[in-house]
Write an enzyme that holds these catalytic residues in place. Structure first.
Site, mmCIF file in Angstrom:
data_model
loop_
_atom_site.group_PDB
_atom_site.id
_atom_site.type_symbol
_atom_site.label_atom_id
_atom_site.label_comp_id
_atom_site.label_asym_id
_atom_site.label_seq_id
_atom_site.Cartn_x
_atom_site.Cartn_y
_atom_site.Cartn_z
ATOM 1 N N ARG A 65 0.837 -1.206 0.000
ATOM 2 C CA ARG A 65 0.000 0.000 0.000
ATOM 3 C C ARG A 65 0.875 1.261 0.000
ATOM 4 O O ARG A 65 0.593 2.241 -0.676
ATOM 5 C CB ARG A 65 -0.878 -0.048 1.265
ATOM 6 C CG ARG A 65 -2.054 0.865 1.285
ATOM 7 C CD ARG A 65 -2.892 0.603 2.526
ATOM 8 N NE ARG A 65 -3.770 -0.549 2.378
ATOM 9 C CZ ARG A 65 -4.969 -0.511 1.819
ATOM 10 N NH1 ARG A 65 -5.446 0.617 1.348
ATOM 11 N NH2 ARG A 65 -5.717 -1.578 1.725
ATOM 12 N N ARG A 91 -10.322 3.273 -2.829
ATOM 13 C CA ARG A 91 -9.188 2.807 -2.034
ATOM 14 C C ARG A 91 -9.237 3.439 -0.638
ATOM 15 O O ARG A 91 -9.550 4.629 -0.499
ATOM 16 C CB ARG A 91 -7.854 3.228 -2.673
ATOM 17 C CG ARG A 91 -7.613 2.700 -4.048
ATOM 18 C CD ARG A 91 -7.293 1.223 -4.074
ATOM 19 N NE ARG A 91 -6.149 0.853 -3.245
ATOM 20 C CZ ARG A 91 -5.927 -0.395 -2.813
ATOM 21 N NH1 ARG A 91 -6.777 -1.356 -3.102
ATOM 22 N NH2 ARG A 91 -4.871 -0.674 -2.081
ATOM 23 N N ASN A 107 -14.051 14.139 -0.430
ATOM 24 C CA ASN A 107 -14.607 12.870 -0.910
ATOM 25 C C ASN A 107 -16.119 12.999 -0.996
ATOM 26 O O ASN A 107 -16.724 13.778 -0.242
ATOM 27 C CB ASN A 107 -14.242 11.754 0.080
ATOM 28 C CG ASN A 107 -14.800 10.397 -0.327
ATOM 29 O OD1 ASN A 107 -14.689 9.996 -1.482
ATOM 30 N ND2 ASN A 107 -15.418 9.697 0.613
ATOM 31 N N HIS A 109 -19.495 10.560 -0.648
ATOM 32 C CA HIS A 109 -19.902 9.230 -0.185
ATOM 33 C C HIS A 109 -21.408 9.089 -0.386
ATOM 34 O O HIS A 109 -22.171 10.010 -0.066
ATOM 35 C CB HIS A 109 -19.541 9.057 1.298
ATOM 36 C CG HIS A 109 -19.912 7.712 1.817
ATOM 37 N ND1 HIS A 109 -19.183 6.574 1.525
ATOM 38 C CD2 HIS A 109 -20.966 7.303 2.566
ATOM 39 C CE1 HIS A 109 -19.766 5.526 2.089
ATOM 40 N NE2 HIS A 109 -20.852 5.940 2.731
ATOM 41 N N GLU A 174 -25.852 13.553 -6.566
ATOM 42 C CA GLU A 174 -24.402 13.764 -6.449
ATOM 43 C C GLU A 174 -23.901 14.688 -7.541
ATOM 44 O O GLU A 174 -23.011 15.521 -7.310
ATOM 45 C CB GLU A 174 -23.654 12.424 -6.545
ATOM 46 C CG GLU A 174 -23.870 11.505 -5.360
ATOM 47 C CD GLU A 174 -23.040 10.230 -5.457
ATOM 48 O OE1 GLU A 174 -21.920 10.273 -5.996
ATOM 49 O OE2 GLU A 174 -23.518 9.176 -4.997
HETATM 50 C C1 GAR Z 1 -20.646 7.451 -6.478
HETATM 51 O O1 GAR Z 1 -21.940 7.058 -6.105
HETATM 52 C C2 GAR Z 1 -19.836 7.814 -5.254
HETATM 53 O O2 GAR Z 1 -20.590 8.431 -4.238
HETATM 54 C C3 GAR Z 1 -19.363 6.456 -4.808
HETATM 55 O O3 GAR Z 1 -19.030 5.775 -5.981
HETATM 56 C C4 GAR Z 1 -19.857 6.260 -7.045
HETATM 57 C C5 GAR Z 1 -18.958 6.672 -8.182
HETATM 58 O O4 GAR Z 1 -19.683 6.995 -9.319
HETATM 59 N N1 GAR Z 1 -18.246 6.565 -3.916
HETATM 60 C C6 GAR Z 1 -17.993 5.710 -2.939
HETATM 61 O O5 GAR Z 1 -18.691 4.745 -2.714
HETATM 62 C C7 GAR Z 1 -16.760 6.038 -2.137
HETATM 63 N N2 GAR Z 1 -16.683 5.222 -0.969
HETATM 64 P P1 GAR Z 1 -18.962 7.697 -10.546
HETATM 65 O O6 GAR Z 1 -17.719 6.883 -10.860
HETATM 66 O O7 GAR Z 1 -19.975 7.609 -11.651
HETATM 67 O O8 GAR Z 1 -18.632 9.101 -10.159
#
Ligand code: GAR
Length: 226
Positions: A65, A91, A107, A109, A174
């Site tokens: 890592r 990650r 970030n 979430h 989002e």
């Molecule tokens: C999104 O829903 C984001 O919130 C989530 O992954 C998706 C990415 O979508 N993130 C996580 O789960 C982080 N722990 P995208 O690649 O279409 O932006």
């Protein structure tokens, strides 16, 4: 001109919404680079279409890592980043890496944190029977999906929702939430200060901020607190 480096792991739709908003709304910033893992081909292609330099960096190619993160940091730092934006970056980051970008790394979430940190958030929200779900943008601190919340989007759970329909409704929210918050950061409206969120005198987002209207499509709602 501030530099934004975006890290992705998948399709990169949030990256796309940020890159387009940055260009169309003439932010004092540019997306200087997108770095993605092995499964990020679609997102990297999307970035390339936006004219953004892309790099693929697969953690599987590293023995530890720490070695992976050392290379990742080197590539990020080559772009002199003001902001490191995690957009579907899957990650878990070590404390030294987080410390390197503390106050500059955010970030998104897919839940209303602190509810449902970690994976499978939509499935767990449905199983718990919550009536309101959503997404959170927060500063990254060493804890998993922890760190001061900048803003959230609340999304109603509809009768008959399954994981896919709920995920799609949250993702649409989002796409409004994340560009709006990154814009607030590059405009210097809020920052991380002494481990807490601080709104600066430039402060409150302007009334014509596209995200500020109280009612969003599908009865989703922006939640923020200057
Ligand atoms: C999104 O829903 C984001 O919130 C989530 O992954 C998706 C990415 O979508 N993130 C996580 O789960 C982080 N722990 P995208 O690649 O279409 O932006």
């Amino acid at each position: 001109m501030q530099n934004i480096v975006v890290l992705i792991s998948g399709q990169g739709s949030n990256l796309g919404s940020i890159a387009q908003a940055c260009r169309r709304q003439h932010w004092p910033a540019r997306v200087a680079a997108v770095i993605g893992g092995r499964s990020a081909a679609a997102g990297l292609a999307l970035a390339a279409l936006e004219g953004i330099p892309t790099q693929q960096l697969a953690h599987q190619d590293f023995s530890s890592r720490e070695a992976y993160e050392a290379e990742l940091a080197e590539r990020i730092d080559a772009h002199d980043p003001d902001w490191v934006v995690l957009a579907g970056f899957m990650r878990i980051l070590t404390p030294p890496f987080v410390a390197r970008y503390l106050g500059r790394m955010v970030n998104i979430h897919p839940s209303l944190l602190p509810a449902f940190p970690g994976l499978a958030t939509h499935r767990r929200a449905l199983a718990a029977g919550v009536k309101v779900h959503g997404a959170t943008v927060h500063f990254v601190t060493p804890g998993l999906d922890d760190g001061p919340i900048i803003a959230q989007a609340a999304v109603p759970v509809q009768p008959g929702d399954d994981e896919a329909t709920l995920a799609a409704r949250v993702l649409a929210a989002e796409h409004r939430l994340y560009p709006m918050v990154v814009r607030w950061l590059v405009e210097g409206r809020s920052r991380l200060h002494s481990e807490q969120l601080e709104w600066l005198p430039a402060g409150e987002p302007p009334a014509d901020d596209p995200g500020r209207s109280a009612a969003w499509p599908d009865d989703s709602q922006l939640l923020w607190c200057p």
